[in-house]
Design a protein around this motif. Sequence first.
Motif, PDB file in Angstrom:
ATOM      1  N   THR A 222       6.494   2.101 -87.732  1.00  0.00           N
ATOM      2  CA  THR A 222       7.733   1.690 -88.417  1.00  0.00           C
ATOM      3  C   THR A 222       7.449   0.957 -89.725  1.00  0.00           C
ATOM      4  N   GLN A 223       6.216   0.610 -89.972  1.00  0.00           N
ATOM      5  CA  GLN A 223       5.875  -0.090 -91.211  1.00  0.00           C
ATOM      6  C   GLN A 223       5.889   0.877 -92.385  1.00  0.00           C
ATOM      7  N   LYS A 224       6.244   0.358 -93.550  1.00  0.00           N
ATOM      8  CA  LYS A 224       6.368   1.204 -94.729  1.00  0.00           C
ATOM      9  C   LYS A 224       5.012   1.665 -95.253  1.00  0.00           C
ATOM     10  N   ARG A 225       4.027   0.780 -95.225  1.00  0.00           N
ATOM     11  CA  ARG A 225       2.714   1.123 -95.777  1.00  0.00           C
ATOM     12  C   ARG A 225       1.889   1.811 -94.704  1.00  0.00           C
ATOM     13  N   ARG A 226       1.847   3.123 -94.746  1.00  0.00           N
ATOM     14  CA  ARG A 226       1.147   3.891 -93.729  1.00  0.00           C
ATOM     15  C   ARG A 226      -0.373   3.796 -93.878  1.00  0.00           C
ATOM     16  N   ASN A 227      -0.873   3.597 -95.087  1.00  0.00           N
ATOM     17  CA  ASN A 227      -2.320   3.582 -95.311  1.00  0.00           C
ATOM     18  C   ASN A 227      -2.940   2.201 -95.101  1.00  0.00           C
ATOM     19  N   SER A 228      -2.165   1.231 -94.677  1.00  0.00           N
ATOM     20  CA  SER A 228      -2.669  -0.121 -94.477  1.00  0.00           C
ATOM     21  C   SER A 228      -3.445  -0.202 -93.160  1.00  0.00           C
ATOM     22  N   TYR A 229      -4.361  -1.169 -93.083  1.00  0.00           N
ATOM     23  CA  TYR A 229      -5.117  -1.390 -91.845  1.00  0.00           C
ATOM     24  C   TYR A 229      -5.583  -2.837 -91.796  1.00  0.00           C
ATOM     25  N   SER A 230      -5.842  -3.320 -90.567  1.00  0.00           N
ATOM     26  CA  SER A 230      -6.313  -4.685 -90.339  1.00  0.00           C
ATOM     27  C   SER A 230      -7.331  -4.667 -89.209  1.00  0.00           C
ATOM     28  N   ILE A 231      -8.319  -5.559 -89.296  1.00  0.00           N
ATOM     29  CA  ILE A 231      -9.357  -5.690 -88.271  1.00  0.00           C
ATOM     30  C   ILE A 231      -9.507  -7.171 -87.938  1.00  0.00           C
ATOM     31  N   LEU A 232      -9.393  -7.501 -86.652  1.00  0.00           N
ATOM     32  CA  LEU A 232      -9.419  -8.882 -86.205  1.00  0.00           C
ATOM     33  C   LEU A 232     -10.434  -9.081 -85.087  1.00  0.00           C
ATOM     34  N   MET A 248     -10.923 -12.986 -89.111  1.00  0.00           N
ATOM     35  CA  MET A 248     -10.240 -11.867 -89.747  1.00  0.00           C
ATOM     36  C   MET A 248     -11.203 -11.178 -90.703  1.00  0.00           C
ATOM     37  N   MET A 249     -11.496  -9.904 -90.425  1.00  0.00           N
ATOM     38  CA  MET A 249     -12.394  -9.136 -91.279  1.00  0.00           C
ATOM     39  C   MET A 249     -11.643  -8.291 -92.302  1.00  0.00           C
ATOM     40  N   CYS A 250     -10.438  -7.839 -91.940  1.00  0.00           N
ATOM     41  CA  CYS A 250      -9.582  -7.073 -92.859  1.00  0.00           C
ATOM     42  C   CYS A 250      -8.131  -7.435 -92.580  1.00  0.00           C
ATOM     43  N   TRP A 251      -7.325  -7.404 -93.636  1.00  0.00           N
ATOM     44  CA  TRP A 251      -5.899  -7.642 -93.475  1.00  0.00           C
ATOM     45  C   TRP A 251      -5.148  -6.859 -94.539  1.00  0.00           C
ATOM     46  N   ASP A 252      -4.294  -5.974 -94.076  1.00  0.00           N
ATOM     47  CA  ASP A 252      -3.441  -5.180 -94.958  1.00  0.00           C
ATOM     48  C   ASP A 252      -4.256  -4.402 -95.997  1.00  0.00           C
ATOM     49  N   GLY A 253      -5.397  -3.873 -95.567  1.00  0.00           N
ATOM     50  CA  GLY A 253      -6.220  -3.045 -96.436  1.00  0.00           C
ATOM     51  C   GLY A 253      -7.245  -3.778 -97.257  1.00  0.00           C
ATOM     52  N   PHE A 254      -7.268  -5.103 -97.204  1.00  0.00           N
ATOM     53  CA  PHE A 254      -8.256  -5.891 -97.943  1.00  0.00           C
ATOM     54  C   PHE A 254      -9.328  -6.390 -96.971  1.00  0.00           C
ATOM     55  N   GLN A 255     -10.595  -6.198 -97.330  1.00  0.00           N
ATOM     56  CA  GLN A 255     -11.686  -6.597 -96.430  1.00  0.00           C
ATOM     57  C   GLN A 255     -12.237  -7.957 -96.841  1.00  0.00           C
ATOM     58  N   TYR A 256     -12.658  -8.720 -95.837  1.00  0.00           N
ATOM     59  CA  TYR A 256     -13.170 -10.075 -96.054  1.00  0.00           C
ATOM     60  C   TYR A 256     -14.524 -10.279 -95.378  1.00  0.00           C
ATOM     61  N   TYR A 257     -15.257  -9.212 -95.149  1.00  0.00           N
ATOM     62  CA  TYR A 257     -16.573  -9.316 -94.529  1.00  0.00           C
ATOM     63  C   TYR A 257     -17.517 -10.187 -95.364  1.00  0.00           C
ATOM     64  N   ASP A 258     -17.443 -10.070 -96.681  1.00  0.00           N
ATOM     65  CA  ASP A 258     -18.380 -10.779 -97.550  1.00  0.00           C
ATOM     66  C   ASP A 258     -17.817 -12.112 -98.046  1.00  0.00           C
ATOM     67  N   CYS A 259     -16.800 -12.635 -97.359  1.00  0.00           N
ATOM     68  CA  CYS A 259     -16.264 -13.955 -97.683  1.00  0.00           C
ATOM     69  C   CYS A 259     -16.806 -14.977 -96.685  1.00  0.00           C
ATOM     70  N   ASP A 260     -16.963 -16.210 -97.125  1.00  0.00           N
ATOM     71  CA  ASP A 260     -17.513 -17.220 -96.235  1.00  0.00           C
ATOM     72  C   ASP A 260     -16.492 -17.629 -95.174  1.00  0.00           C
ATOM     73  N   THR A 261     -16.995 -18.302 -94.152  1.00  0.00           N
ATOM     74  CA  THR A 261     -16.170 -18.656 -92.993  1.00  0.00           C
ATOM     75  C   THR A 261     -14.979 -19.517 -93.387  1.00  0.00           C
ATOM     76  N   GLU A 262     -15.218 -20.484 -94.240  1.00  0.00           N
ATOM     77  CA  GLU A 262     -14.146 -21.399 -94.616  1.00  0.00           C
ATOM     78  C   GLU A 262     -12.975 -20.651 -95.246  1.00  0.00           C
ATOM     79  N   PHE A 263     -13.269 -19.677 -96.106  1.00  0.00           N
ATOM     80  CA  PHE A 263     -12.199 -18.914 -96.734  1.00  0.00           C
ATOM     81  C   PHE A 263     -11.484 -18.031 -95.720  1.00  0.00           C
TER      82      PHE A 263
END
Length: 399
Positions: A222-232, A248-263
């Motif tokens: 039902t979400q409008k953005r079909r190509n979006s994805y998240s990984i938790l 959180m490693m990904c949210w709404d198509g943006f990946q955060y694997y290479d971000c530090d824990t605090e962020f």
Amino acid sequence: MTTEGKPMTSENGSCNSTTPGSDQPEIELRPGGAGFQRLSRPPGINPPPPGFNTRNSSNFDDLADAFAGSFTVTNTPNDPNRPHPRFAQFKMKGSSLPQDERRKKLLSVQKQRRDDLINHARCLAMGEFEGDDQDVDDGDEEDMDTTEFRQRRMAKSYKKQLMLSEWLVEVPEDLSTHWVLILCPEGRRNFVVASNGITKVYSKNGKQVKKFPSNIPGGSRTQKRRNSYSILDCIFSEKEKIFYILDMMCWDGFQYYDCDTEFRMSWVQQKFIENKDELMDSSRMNPYRFLPLPVYQCTPESIHSALNSSLPFQDKLDGLLIYHKQVHYMPGYTPLVGWLKGFMVPELLNIQVSEEIMAQKPNDYAGMKVMLKSTFERVEKEKKSIKDGEMESETAKAE
């Protein structure tokens, strides 16, 4: 007999150089000659370097002069106001490339690493893995249909995707300044992927255990953005029907694997605030709620307050996860994430905890070292039994 302007050779074969009208004495240039004289070194001429062949010289003063000219004894050998002694021997590697091109090359390498992480996250979300067929024997592939083969291949792809902790047996010196703490409820650790309009939950060994729609970006049709994805990275409470978000490693198509824990952890809290109503809604389109766990500093005061106050969940406390603030999300075990049971805190950190947490201590608890040793032995025994069972199963199939 002497010829003007020309050297004269004596009877013993030596050459005497004389010049008419000159006051210079005749010098025998041949060592050992009757008139041989040693000339002192003219000023301005450097001494011979070490290793120079001085086989005909028996004067140790000259040798000492040579060494003195080659070595410098000083209290500041690397004086920044003087040229470095190795500067002349320095060679620029790759200096043929202009500096601008070398900058672009380094940025390209850095960007390539980021692109690899983006591709990895996209593959996890979309289920597109290349090169995983080599994990399955060709013979096994021939004996199964396409659906069964794909499920087996996917399970291996989602295996070991969580960042797991090690037992905290040594207290870091910078614990209070460079580490953060999360209190973990009892539950199952899960790898949650929301993509293609559905939310799938995988266990630590890569097995899919749940599939449902959710309000996580990418987790519902039902979400409008079909190509979006998240990984938790979550802990699931069967009792409360809640997925507690650890990371959180990904949210709404943006990946955060290479971000530090605090962020990453601050970003989890921010996204929850923005989507609180949707994530905490319990409905047919969102059968399970998602709730981030609070993060504490690792100062003695903060740890004491967290372990002597009401827990932020209804379940019992399973343990403490202690993250280094600068660690990126790295699948697999890492010493940059520590694990500790609540009743072990007074023993290891010398911080008192509530009576409720201390009541979880086993009756036969004889100290942290004894418990860890027995735990390791039990795990190794279980691994060995599982391996033996797999070998017996393969032998039975072969027969």
